[in-house]
Design a protein around this motif. Structure first.
Motif, PDB file in Angstrom:
ATOM      1  N   LEU A 119      29.047   3.706  83.267  1.00 33.86           N
ATOM      2  CA  LEU A 119      30.139   4.468  84.014  1.00 33.86           C
ATOM      3  C   LEU A 119      30.725   5.759  82.846  1.00 33.86           C
ATOM      4  O   LEU A 119      30.866   6.881  83.129  1.00 33.86           O
ATOM      5  CB  LEU A 119      31.041   3.939  84.890  1.00 33.86           C
ATOM      6  CG  LEU A 119      30.510   2.983  86.005  1.00 33.86           C
ATOM      7  CD1 LEU A 119      31.639   2.498  86.594  1.00 33.86           C
ATOM      8  CD2 LEU A 119      29.914   4.170  86.992  1.00 33.86           C
ATOM      9  N   VAL A 120      30.914   4.700  81.763  1.00 34.50           N
ATOM     10  CA  VAL A 120      31.573   5.553  80.659  1.00 34.50           C
ATOM     11  C   VAL A 120      30.568   6.575  79.961  1.00 34.50           C
ATOM     12  O   VAL A 120      30.877   7.772  79.847  1.00 34.50           O
ATOM     13  CB  VAL A 120      31.764   4.641  79.572  1.00 34.50           C
ATOM     14  CG1 VAL A 120      32.711   5.329  78.350  1.00 34.50           C
ATOM     15  CG2 VAL A 120      33.342   3.895  80.038  1.00 34.50           C
ATOM     16  N   VAL A 123      30.280   9.801  82.059  1.00 36.15           N
ATOM     17  CA  VAL A 123      31.480  10.549  81.967  1.00 36.15           C
ATOM     18  C   VAL A 123      31.139  11.349  80.610  1.00 36.15           C
ATOM     19  O   VAL A 123      31.441  12.599  80.520  1.00 36.15           O
ATOM     20  CB  VAL A 123      32.633   9.962  81.953  1.00 36.15           C
ATOM     21  CG1 VAL A 123      33.961  10.712  81.420  1.00 36.15           C
ATOM     22  CG2 VAL A 123      32.928   9.121  83.270  1.00 36.15           C
ATOM     23  N   LEU A 124      30.885  10.736  79.718  1.00 34.10           N
ATOM     24  CA  LEU A 124      30.835  11.208  78.178  1.00 34.10           C
ATOM     25  C   LEU A 124      29.460  12.236  78.238  1.00 34.10           C
ATOM     26  O   LEU A 124      29.722  13.461  77.712  1.00 34.10           O
ATOM     27  CB  LEU A 124      30.187  10.244  77.084  1.00 34.10           C
ATOM     28  CG  LEU A 124      31.629   9.293  76.569  1.00 34.10           C
ATOM     29  CD1 LEU A 124      31.073   8.300  75.833  1.00 34.10           C
ATOM     30  CD2 LEU A 124      32.687   9.934  76.262  1.00 34.10           C
ATOM     31  N   ARG A 126      28.681  14.222  80.331  1.00 37.99           N
ATOM     32  CA  ARG A 126      29.233  15.570  81.129  1.00 37.99           C
ATOM     33  C   ARG A 126      30.106  16.290  80.127  1.00 37.99           C
ATOM     34  O   ARG A 126      30.656  17.324  80.665  1.00 37.99           O
ATOM     35  CB  ARG A 126      29.548  15.235  82.582  1.00 37.99           C
ATOM     36  CG  ARG A 126      28.632  14.820  83.369  1.00 37.99           C
ATOM     37  CD  ARG A 126      28.977  14.370  84.592  1.00 37.99           C
ATOM     38  NE  ARG A 126      27.824  14.242  85.422  1.00 37.99           N
ATOM     39  CZ  ARG A 126      26.977  13.193  85.515  1.00 37.99           C
ATOM     40  NH1 ARG A 126      26.911  12.176  84.613  1.00 37.99           N
ATOM     41  NH2 ARG A 126      26.085  13.200  86.555  1.00 37.99           N
ATOM     42  N   LEU A 127      30.670  15.692  79.333  1.00 40.76           N
ATOM     43  CA  LEU A 127      31.812  16.198  78.415  1.00 40.76           C
ATOM     44  C   LEU A 127      31.085  17.279  77.735  1.00 40.76           C
ATOM     45  O   LEU A 127      29.798  16.882  76.935  1.00 40.76           O
ATOM     46  CB  LEU A 127      32.350  15.275  77.571  1.00 40.76           C
ATOM     47  CG  LEU A 127      33.465  14.364  78.420  1.00 40.76           C
ATOM     48  CD1 LEU A 127      34.251  13.379  77.476  1.00 40.76           C
ATOM     49  CD2 LEU A 127      34.368  15.341  79.186  1.00 40.76           C
ATOM     50  N   ARG A 131      33.388  15.247  72.657  1.00 41.04           N
ATOM     51  CA  ARG A 131      32.521  14.204  73.015  1.00 41.04           C
ATOM     52  C   ARG A 131      32.276  13.241  71.806  1.00 41.04           C
ATOM     53  O   ARG A 131      32.238  12.064  71.796  1.00 41.04           O
ATOM     54  CB  ARG A 131      31.090  14.480  73.613  1.00 41.04           C
ATOM     55  CG  ARG A 131      30.267  13.564  73.947  1.00 41.04           C
ATOM     56  CD  ARG A 131      28.735  14.052  73.921  1.00 41.04           C
ATOM     57  NE  ARG A 131      28.379  14.695  75.238  1.00 41.04           N
ATOM     58  CZ  ARG A 131      27.247  15.090  75.376  1.00 41.04           C
ATOM     59  NH1 ARG A 131      26.472  15.207  74.579  1.00 41.04           N
ATOM     60  NH2 ARG A 131      27.259  16.025  76.281  1.00 41.04           N
ATOM     61  N   SER A 202      27.894   1.784  76.105  1.00 41.26           N
ATOM     62  CA  SER A 202      28.001   3.043  76.514  1.00 41.26           C
ATOM     63  C   SER A 202      27.581   3.997  75.374  1.00 41.26           C
ATOM     64  O   SER A 202      26.612   5.109  75.794  1.00 41.26           O
ATOM     65  CB  SER A 202      29.500   3.459  76.562  1.00 41.26           C
ATOM     66  OG  SER A 202      30.154   2.933  77.372  1.00 41.26           O
TER      67      SER A 202
END
Length: 324
Positions: A119-120, A123-124, A126-127, A131, A202
Motif C-alpha cells: 500500500l505504501v 502511494v509512493l 504515484r508521487l 518521492r 515498500s
C-alpha cells in the motif's frame, strides 16, 4: 605478405571477407586456464574469509549437535557421536512451543508487512514530488540497528514512563502493561517489528512498480477497468516476482527472530515470546547445554532452508501456470 612499391613497406595481405583469425586451440586453452587460475587467486582471500566466518561455524554447530559435549572450567570438549541432543530437543515442550510461536509470528508479521508495504509503495509510485526524500525517510527505521530500535520501543512500552503506556492510560485503560501479559507482549513485539521492516518491503515493491510496462495499464483503463481491477488483474500478477523476493527476505529474517524478544521481554512473560533463536541462545549460554543448544540452532537453520525452498518451488510452479 606484399611490399608497397611506393613506400617499400611490407604490408600484410588483406583478410578475405567472412574469415575470422583464431589463435591455435592450444593457445586458447592455455589462456583460459591462466584466467581461471587468476580468478581463483584473486577470489581466495574472500573465499577464505567466508569459510572462516560462515561455513566453519555451520559445520562445527552440526558436529556439536551430534556429539556428547562436556563443559568444564577450562572450556568444553566434544565426545563421541550421539543423537540424544535431538531426542531431548524434539521431546521438549519448550522447543515445540518455540517452534509454534516462531511460525505464527513469522506468518503474521510477514503478511502484515507485505500488505502495508505494498500500500505504501502504491502511494509512493504515484508521487511526482519529493518521492526520493520520502523513500530516504522510510529507510531510517530499516537502517536502524535492531537492538537500538528495540531499546526505543522498550522505552515506549515502559509501564511507568512509557509514551505508549501514557497514551493508553489517557484513552481510559487502567494500568496498561504492554509487556506484562502474553497477548499484549506478542502484539507489542510484532508492532515494533512491523514498524522497522515495512519500509524495506515498500522500497522493494516500489522498485518493482516503476519497472512495470505502462502499456498494459493504459490498455486496461481504455477498456473500462477501474483502479481495483487494474491492480488485481494487471499490476499484481506482474508484481509477483518482486513480492516473492520481499517475502523470501522477510521469512529469512523473521524466522531468526532474536533481538526484539531478547531486549523487550527476555522470552517472557513465562516463555510466551521465546523464539527458536532465543531458545537456542539461552540453552547454550545460560544453561550451558551446548549439545541441545546446537541442536536447536541447527534445526532452526534447517527449517528456514526447507521453508524457503518450498516457497520457491510453489512460486515457480505458479509462475509456470500463468505463463502457460
Amino acid at each position: 605478405m606484399s611490399v608497397d612499391s611506393a613506400s617499400g613497406v611490407t604490408v600484410p595481405e588483406p583478410v578475405p571477407a567472412g574469415v575470422v583469425l583464431r589463435p591455435p586451440d592450444s593457445s586458447v586453452r592455455r589462456n583460459q586456464r591462466l584466467l581461471a587460475r587468476l580468478g581463483w587467486l584473486y577470489s581466495a582471500p574472500a573465499l577464505l574469509l567466508v569459510a572462516a566466518v560462515t561455513i566453519f561455524p555451520i559445520v562445527f554447530s552440526v558436529v556439536m549437535s551430534l556429539s556428547h559435549v562436556t563443559v568444564s572450567g577450562s572450556g568444553f570438549a566434544l565426545g563421541g557421536f550421539t543423537g540424544s541432543n535431538y531426542s531431548a530437543m524434539f521431546g521438549a515442550q519448550l522447543w515445540r512451543y518455540a517452534l509454534e510461536f516462531t511460525l505464527a509470528y513469522t506468518f503474521g508479521t510477514v503478511l502484515v508487512e507485505i500488505v502495508l508495504g505494498t500500500l505504501v509503495a502504491l502511494v509512493l509510485e504515484r508521487l511526482t514530488i519529493a518521492r526520493g526524500w520520502l523513500m530516504a525517510l522510510l529507510l531510517i527505521p530499516w537502517a536502524m540497528v535492531t537492538v537500538i530500535s528495540a531499546e526505543l520501543w522498550d522505552y515506549i512500552y515502559n509501564g511507568v514512563y512509557g509514551v505508549g503506556t501514557s497514551i493508553l492510560h489517557d484513552l481510559g485503560m487502567q494500568q496498561p502493561n504492554l509487556l506484562g501479559t502474553p497477548t499484549a507482549a506478542i502484539i507489542s513485539m510484532a508492532a515494533a517489528d512491523i514498524w522497522k521492516t515495512t519500509p524495506f518491503v515498500s522500497i522493494i515493491v516500489v522498485s518493482g512498480l516503476v519497472m512495470l510496462p505502462v502499456e498494459l495499464t493504459e490498455a486496461a483503463r481504455i477498456d473500462g477497468a477501474n483502479g481495483w481491477q487494474i491492480f488485481w488483474r494487471v499490476t499484481l500478477p506482474q508484481l509477483r516476482p518482486t513480492l516473492a523476493l520481499a517475502v523470501l527476505f522477510r521469512i529469512l529474517q523473521a524466522f531468526g527472530l532474536f533481538d526484539l524478544p531478547y531486549v523487550l521481554t527476555g522470552g517472557g512473560p513465562g516463555n510466551k515470546t521465546e523464539s527458536l533463536a532465543l531458545l537456542g541462545w539461552q540453552t547454550m549460554f545460560s544453561d550451558l547445554d551446548f549439545g541441545p543448544g546446537a541442536a536447536v540452532a541447527v534445526s532452526t537453520a534447517a527449517l528456514t532452508l526447507i521453508g524457503c525452498l518450498l516457497f520457491l518451488k510453489v512460486f515457480r510452479s505458479q509462475v509456470g501456470k500463468e505463463e502457460l
